[in-house]
Design an enzyme around this catalytic site. Structure first.
Site, PDB file in Angstrom:
ATOM      1  N   SER A 191       0.803  -1.226   0.000  1.00 35.35           N
ATOM      2  CA  SER A 191       0.000   0.000   0.000  1.00 35.35           C
ATOM      3  C   SER A 191       0.838   1.279   0.000  1.00 35.35           C
ATOM      4  O   SER A 191       0.399   2.300  -0.510  1.00 35.35           O
ATOM      5  CB  SER A 191      -0.970   0.002   1.179  1.00 35.35           C
ATOM      6  OG  SER A 191      -0.287  -0.214   2.382  1.00 35.35           O
ATOM      7  N   HIS A 219      -5.484  -4.190  -2.474  1.00 36.53           N
ATOM      8  CA  HIS A 219      -5.367  -3.253  -3.602  1.00 36.53           C
ATOM      9  C   HIS A 219      -5.348  -3.963  -4.952  1.00 36.53           C
ATOM     10  O   HIS A 219      -5.256  -3.295  -5.984  1.00 36.53           O
ATOM     11  CB  HIS A 219      -4.100  -2.404  -3.443  1.00 36.53           C
ATOM     12  CG  HIS A 219      -4.158  -1.506  -2.247  1.00 36.53           C
ATOM     13  ND1 HIS A 219      -4.740  -0.261  -2.288  1.00 36.53           N
ATOM     14  CD2 HIS A 219      -3.741  -1.692  -0.976  1.00 36.53           C
ATOM     15  CE1 HIS A 219      -4.663   0.292  -1.095  1.00 36.53           C
ATOM     16  NE2 HIS A 219      -4.072  -0.555  -0.276  1.00 36.53           N
ATOM     17  N   LYS A 250     -12.237  -0.840  -1.388  1.00 36.49           N
ATOM     18  CA  LYS A 250     -11.365  -0.145  -2.339  1.00 36.49           C
ATOM     19  C   LYS A 250     -12.016  -0.228  -3.725  1.00 36.49           C
ATOM     20  O   LYS A 250     -12.981   0.491  -3.965  1.00 36.49           O
ATOM     21  CB  LYS A 250      -9.953  -0.716  -2.256  1.00 36.49           C
ATOM     22  CG  LYS A 250      -9.422  -0.597  -0.810  1.00 36.49           C
ATOM     23  CD  LYS A 250      -7.981  -0.869  -0.672  1.00 36.49           C
ATOM     24  CE  LYS A 250      -7.579  -1.026   0.783  1.00 36.49           C
ATOM     25  NZ  LYS A 250      -7.752   0.146   1.629  1.00 36.49           N
TER      26      LYS A 250
END
Ligand code: PMP
Length: 427
Positions: A191, A219, A250
């Site tokens: 991240s 992610h 996300k």
């Protein structure tokens, strides 16, 4: 009480306590802050699904059918069939037997990592006696997300940290370990750095040492892979050694976390993981929205295409400038600045230009490794990315000739206005 006051003041004097920007609207990627329009280069709403009309319509349907909250935990009367349906959909998407839903991604890592190691202990309550003594050890990439590090710490098991992406170091730690269950833990996409864990090689190392691999695909889910399937699709790997964790907050634009595993681990986690069974569940409207998000990612591949086009455009635009991009492999493209003070000032400068980029500094990263973590988004326009690059360009020129005040509005391309704060923001 006195100690808290004293320490808070001490931290405040060293700039460690600072105000957090308050926003008035959600980034899509434009948003309002202090009554001024900004463009976010920091949102994890990669595909803009958080405000997608289909998501809103589905969430409304969930709200109308179930109300605002469940007010129950899964194990105590709150096990709605919609959770089970979403878990099956997530498991299928990750190519695993089953999945478990959690209230957040953070809680998923905390809960799963801390309870995996309690398996034998739990079974002992029912009289289970292992043939040999059981011991667990985690092997964790040094740059893993804080929720992973805390989950491992909470487990009480042996924890060994290997140098970032260093498979030789990992290999030597595994070789030296006598633990009966070895679990390698890694972010899929890191991240703060934006690079991708070498999953196929990690699985080979795991194979050699009879270890498991736990990958946090926060992610990667919805972003990596031909159809947004995440890191496993990106590399085309699957393995029974693999435990896939992901977030729903996300690319999927909602909230929540999940872990996808083989059947046996899933069954055990349902019993042992209190972060799964002993806390209130996701609100039903979120479950509806998440399921819709998974369909939208498939139905609208152009969103992912735009995200990657924007990522490439930014990377190419930065190519001629004197910055080191920490990684260019994913939509997280951190621009290394180094010095913490300078990082903060450049972030303020961007802010003054209506561009929000997170500055990441010590202790989130090592000292003198401060960076501006640019996160590209499917909704960015070329003009917005050009504006961002222009600020980096001006700052680069300014640092090289130390004549900050001389930079005209044209040079930054800010439409005739003098770039606010440029003279004071740089040193
Ligand atoms: N893992 C990683 C790698 C993350 O970046 C984050 C959030 N930034 C999390 C876990 C936690 O996810 P959530 O925000 O859904 O709690």
């Amino acid at each position: 009480m006195k100690e808290f006051q004293e320490i808070a003041r001490w931290l405040e004097n060293r700039g460690a306590i600072h105000s957090i920007p308050r926003v008035e609207t959600l980034p899509a990627p434009k948003f309002m802050m202090n009554g001024v329009e900004h463009v976010s280069f920091s949102t994890n709403n990669y595909l803009g699904l958080a405000s997608h009309p289909r998501m809103i319509a589905k969430a409304r349907e969930g709200l109308e059918r179930y109300g605002v909250g469940n007010c129950e935990s899964r194990l105590l009367g709150g096990d709605l069939e919609i959770y089970d349906a979403l878990e099956r959909k997530l498991a299928e998407a990750k190519g695993k037997d089953c999945a478990l839903l959690f209230a957040t991604g953070y809680l998923t890592n905390l809960g799963v990592l801390s309870s995996l190691v309690k398996t034998a202990q739990f079974a002992r309550i029912y009289g289970y006696r292992a043939k040999a003594r059981h011991s667990y050890a985690f092997f964790s990439d040094e740059f893993n997300h804080v929720s992973i590090r805390e989950g491992i710490r909470l487990s009480g098991a042996d924890r060994l940290s290997f140098r970032h992406l260093d498979l030789n170091h990992l290999d030597s730690l595994l070789k030296a370990s006598e633990a009966s269950t070895k679990i390698i833990v890694t972010d899929g996409v890191f991240s703060q750095d934006g690079d991708i864990a070498p999953l196929p090689e990690l699985l080979q190392v795991a194979e050699r040492h009879d270890a498991m691999v736990y990958v946090d695909d926060a992610h990667g889910t919805g972003v990596l892979g031909a159809s947004g399937g995440g890191i496993t699709e990106h590399f085309g790997v699957s393995s029974e050694r693999l435990i896939c964790m992901g977030t729903l907050s996300k690319a999927y634009g909602a909230i929540g976390g999940f872990v996808a595993t083989d059947r046996h681990i899933g069954e055990i986690l349902r019993l042992t993981c209190s972060a799964y069974g002993f806390t209130s569940t996701l609100p039903p409207d979120q479950v509806y929205a998440i399921s819709e998000a998974m369909d939208i990612v498939k139905d609208e591949p152009e969103r992912r295409r735009r995200l990657w086009e924007n990522q490439r455009y930014f990377v190419e635009s930065m190519a001629g400038l004197p910055y080191r991009l920490v990684s260019t492999a994913t939509p997280i493209v951190p621009v290394l600045i180094g010095d913490e003070v300078l990082t903060g000032r450049l972030s303020d400068l961007l802010q003054a230009e209506g561009l929000h980029v997170d500055s990441v500094k010590f202790p989130a990263v090592a000292k003198n490794r401060g960076r501006l973590r640019v996160i590209l988004n499917a909704g960015h326009t070329r003009e917005q990315i050009d504006r961002l690059v222009a600020v980096f360009r001006v700052r680069a020129i300014a640092s090289s000739c130390h004549e900050f005040e001389d930079f005209s509005a044209e040079r930054i391309g800010s439409g005739g206005q003098h770039p606010r704060g440029l003279d004071t923001a740089l040193a």
